[in-house]
Each structure stands twice: as structure tokens, then as C-alpha cells.
Motif scaffolding. Structure first.
Motif, short mmCIF file in Angstrom:
data_model
loop_
_atom_site.label_atom_id
_atom_site.label_comp_id
_atom_site.label_asym_id
_atom_site.label_seq_id
_atom_site.Cartn_x
_atom_site.Cartn_y
_atom_site.Cartn_z
N PRO A 192 1.20 -1.14 -0.24
CA PRO A 192 0.15 0.17 -0.20
C PRO A 192 0.81 1.66 0.51
O PRO A 192 0.51 2.38 -0.81
N ASP A 193 1.89 1.32 0.89
CA ASP A 193 2.88 2.75 0.58
C ASP A 193 3.92 2.78 -0.53
O ASP A 193 4.15 3.48 -1.13
N GLN A 194 2.96 1.82 -1.41
CA GLN A 194 4.31 2.19 -3.05
C GLN A 194 3.12 2.12 -3.76
O GLN A 194 3.20 1.94 -4.68
N ALA A 195 1.81 2.14 -3.40
CA ALA A 195 1.09 1.47 -5.30
C ALA A 195 0.52 3.40 -4.66
O ALA A 195 -0.01 4.13 -3.68
N ALA A 196 0.15 3.80 -6.26
CA ALA A 196 -1.06 4.96 -6.00
C ALA A 196 -2.22 4.75 -5.30
O ALA A 196 -2.87 4.33 -5.67
N ASP A 197 -2.50 5.78 -4.14
CA ASP A 197 -3.55 5.76 -4.01
C ASP A 197 -4.13 3.87 -3.23
O ASP A 197 -5.67 3.78 -2.99
N GLY A 198 -2.71 3.68 -2.12
CA GLY A 198 -2.95 2.18 -2.02
C GLY A 198 -3.68 1.67 -0.88
O GLY A 198 -3.97 2.99 0.19
N TRP A 199 -4.51 1.30 -0.84
CA TRP A 199 -5.54 0.00 0.50
C TRP A 199 -4.86 -1.19 1.16
O TRP A 199 -4.26 -1.78 0.14
N ASP A 200 -5.37 -1.50 2.18
CA ASP A 200 -4.52 -2.46 3.07
C ASP A 200 -6.01 -3.22 1.77
O ASP A 200 -6.89 -2.37 1.75
N LEU A 201 -5.25 -4.53 1.95
CA LEU A 201 -7.01 -5.53 1.48
C LEU A 201 -7.55 -5.71 2.90
O LEU A 201 -6.93 -5.66 4.00
N SER A 202 -8.91 -5.93 2.42
CA SER A 202 -9.24 -6.35 3.62
C SER A 202 -9.79 -7.74 4.09
O SER A 202 -8.40 -8.57 3.49
N ALA A 203 -9.47 -8.12 5.55
CA ALA A 203 -8.71 -9.36 5.71
C ALA A 203 -9.64 -10.29 4.56
O ALA A 203 -9.03 -12.05 4.57
N PRO A 204 -11.22 -9.73 5.28
CA PRO A 204 -11.39 -11.43 4.15
C PRO A 204 -11.37 -11.63 2.86
O PRO A 204 -11.45 -12.72 2.49
N LEU A 205 -10.47 -11.05 2.23
CA LEU A 205 -10.22 -10.76 0.84
C LEU A 205 -8.71 -11.04 0.76
O LEU A 205 -8.44 -12.37 -0.04
N ALA A 206 -8.68 -10.72 1.28
CA ALA A 206 -7.15 -10.97 1.67
C ALA A 206 -6.62 -12.70 2.40
O ALA A 206 -6.41 -13.17 1.89
N ASN A 207 -7.97 -13.12 2.81
CA ASN A 207 -8.28 -14.78 3.29
C ASN A 207 -8.87 -15.91 1.96
O ASN A 207 -8.03 -17.07 1.95
N ARG A 208 -8.81 -15.25 0.78
CA ARG A 208 -9.37 -15.89 -0.02
C ARG A 208 -8.03 -15.85 -1.51
O ARG A 208 -8.58 -17.10 -2.35
N PHE A 209 -6.84 -16.00 -0.81
CA PHE A 209 -5.22 -15.72 -2.56
C PHE A 209 -4.43 -16.60 -1.55
O PHE A 209 -4.71 -16.81 0.06
N CYS A 210 -4.29 -17.20 -1.69
CA CYS A 210 -2.28 -18.06 -1.51
C CYS A 210 -1.56 -16.34 -2.08
O CYS A 210 -2.04 -16.04 -3.39
N HIS A 211 -1.45 -16.53 -1.52
CA HIS A 211 0.03 -14.78 -1.11
C HIS A 211 1.25 -15.47 -1.22
O HIS A 211 1.95 -16.38 -1.08
N LEU A 212 1.92 -14.44 -2.34
CA LEU A 212 3.18 -15.28 -2.93
C LEU A 212 4.18 -13.65 -3.25
O LEU A 212 3.41 -12.59 -3.76
N ASP A 213 5.42 -13.22 -2.83
CA ASP A 213 6.38 -12.69 -2.68
C ASP A 213 7.10 -12.55 -4.21
O ASP A 213 7.50 -13.70 -4.74
N TRP A 214 6.79 -11.40 -4.96
CA TRP A 214 7.66 -11.00 -5.78
C TRP A 214 8.88 -10.42 -5.37
O TRP A 214 8.67 -9.28 -5.88
N SER A 215 9.74 -11.44 -6.23
CA SER A 215 11.35 -9.60 -5.92
C SER A 215 11.99 -10.38 -7.16
O SER A 215 11.50 -11.56 -7.76
N VAL A 216 13.08 -9.48 -7.82
CA VAL A 216 14.30 -10.06 -8.74
C VAL A 216 15.18 -9.67 -8.46
O VAL A 216 16.02 -9.26 -7.44
N ASP A 217 16.28 -10.01 -8.94
CA ASP A 217 17.21 -10.32 -8.83
C ASP A 217 18.49 -9.47 -10.21
O ASP A 217 18.31 -9.93 -11.07
N ALA A 218 19.40 -8.79 -9.49
CA ALA A 218 20.24 -8.40 -10.24
C ALA A 218 20.79 -8.98 -11.95
O ALA A 218 20.35 -9.04 -12.97
#
Length: 253
Positions: free
Chosen positions: A132-158
Motif C-alpha cells: 500500500p505504501d508503494q501503490a497509487a492511492d493504495g489500500w490494505d486488502l480487507s481481511a476477508p479478501l486477503a483470506n481468499r488468496f494464496c499470497h506469493l512474494d515477488w522479487s527480482v535479482d540483478a
């Protein structure tokens, strides 16, 4: 294996297992490109829906008076997926969706219902989000919506970025699950059940502070997701990094 490669493999297995997934990562790191490339490699149509420019009626359906009743007409992107019989619904920039839009997404993500239309089970649901702090007008996902997903972290290396710029970024290879992969579900369920027997406090643990709001948290629903994901990992021969990305990070460890 690079972290991006692990995330792509984990995402492809989540799609194959029919589990909704959300990629979390910084802007400009290729999340959207990876999702669309994976859909193309799988030979499936991809409908991209930008959450920040949508209204609740784009997911709950537009009310239309028909005779003495009212029906909720689905938008064109939902009709396209239903007509195709398969595909990827890509909810891009989901962390820019305001609370009213997130509420309308609850049934879409869980039941694949858009207005009066039910999407086929062969339609995968994938989202991408910036913190949210890096999104344009970002919001936290609500707990019910977040609970419907498998969450995966995405990162890249040089090293991966440099190699991709020079030689081209590799096309993802979707996993192939045998028709009987669901036969592995009882074994996975037994393993998850045994774990919860030892750690009963993790059966359900909703977030209690803002720092964890909008991310993965365990519930009976998400443990069912883990059962499916572990069975898909077994069927595809996925390595330990992919298993951890799916089973551990998706539970908010």
C-alpha cells in the motif's frame, strides 16, 4: 533457482490447482508481464481488470429490470471468459481497490460469480499488488479478501534482470498435472490435519494489527487451499522452494 523463478513456478501450480493467488511486489518488477506470459504459455485467454478504475457493479453486476424482476448483468470481460470456457482473470493493481470494490470482489474470488454469471472452474483467478505504501492511492486488502488468496512474494535479482535484458526473458513453462492428481488430496489432507493437531492455535488466526492487515492469515479455508497446493506439488514433482512458497508464505508465517 532465482526468487522470481520460484514465484512463477508457485503461481503456475496455484493456477493448475484452481487456487486464487496474489503476487506482492514493488512496482515495475514485471508482475503483470509474468502473469500474462504464463497465460500465453498455457494457451489460455487472459482478461486484465484494473481494480483502481472499476466500480462495485463491475463485479457484482449491473442491475437491469427484466419484466417484473431484476437481473445483474455481468461485464464483457466475464462473458468473454465464460464463452471461452477457460482462461485467467487477472486483477491487476488490486491494492488500489477501495473498500467498496473489495467487498464486491469477495464472491468473485471465492465462488467465481460475477453478477448472475458463474465462471467455469477452469478460469483461474490471479491478482497483483504493490504494498500500500508503494501503490497509487493504495489500500490494505480487507481481511476477508486477503483470506481468499494464496499470497506469493515477488522479487527480482540483478543477475536475472541482466541476463533477460541481454538474451531475452525466458517464457514460463506451465506444469502438467495428471488427470488423477486429486487422488493425492487425502494424503495431503492427512498431513495438514496432523500438523494442525500439533498446532491448534493456527487453525484460525485473523490479523490483530495493521502491520499484518491485508496479508495471508490462516483459517479453515486457507488450510483447504494448502491441501490442494501440496497435492499439486506432489503430482508435479515441485521442489522444496516452491512448496515453501505455496504452503508457508501463503499462510503468513
Amino acid at each position: 533457482m532465482s526468487s522470481a523463478a520460484v514465484s512463477v513456478d508457485a503461481l503456475s501450480l496455484a493456477i493448475a490447482a484452481g487456487v486464487p493467488a496474489v503476487l506482492w511486489g514493488a512496482p515495475g518488477t514485471g508482475k503483470s508481464s509474468a502473469v500474462m506470459a504464463l497465460a500465453e504459455a498455457s494457451g489460455m485467454p487472459c482478461e486484465v481488470v484494473i481494480a483502481s478504475i472499476r466500480e462495485p457493479s463491475d463485479f457484482a453486476g449491473l442491475p437491469i429490470v427484466v419484466g417484473e424482476g431484476v437481473r445483474f448483468a455481468p461485464p464483457r470481460w466475464a462473458s468473454n471468459l465464460a464463452e471461452a470456457g477457460e482462461g485467467v482473470l487477472f486483477l491487476d493493481e488490486i491494492s488500489t481497490a477501495p473498500p467498496a470494490v473489495q467487498a464486491a470482489l469477495l464472491r468473485v474470488v471465492l465462488e467465481r460469480v460475477v453478477g448472475d454469471l458463474r465462471l467455469p472452474e477452469t478460469v483461474a483467478i490471479v491478482a497483483a499488488a504493490n504494498p500500500p505504501d508503494q501503490a497509487a492511492d493504495g489500500w490494505d486488502l480487507s481481511a476477508p479478501l486477503a483470506n481468499r488468496f494464496c499470497h506469493l512474494d515477488w522479487s527480482v535479482d540483478a543477475q536475472s534482470v541482466a541476463a533477460g535484458l541481454v538474451a531475452g526473458f525466458p517464457s514460463p513453462t506451465p506444469p502438467v498435472l495428471a488427470d488423477d492428481w486429486k487422488d493425492r488430496l487425502p494424503l495431503s489432507a492427512g498431513l495438514v490435519g496432523a500438523f494442525l493437531g500439533l498446532r491448534p492455535s493456527l487453525v484460525s488466526a485473523p490479523p490483530t494489527d495493521r502491520s499484518s492487515a491485508g496479508r495471508a492469515w490462516p483459517s479453515p479455508r486457507t488450510w483447504e487451499m494448502v491441501v490442494r497446493l501440496l497435492a499439486a506439488c506432489d503430482a508435479s514433482g515441485a521442489g522444496q522452494p516452491v512448496r515453501c512458497a505455496l504452503a508457508l508464505r501463503s499462510m503468513g508465517d
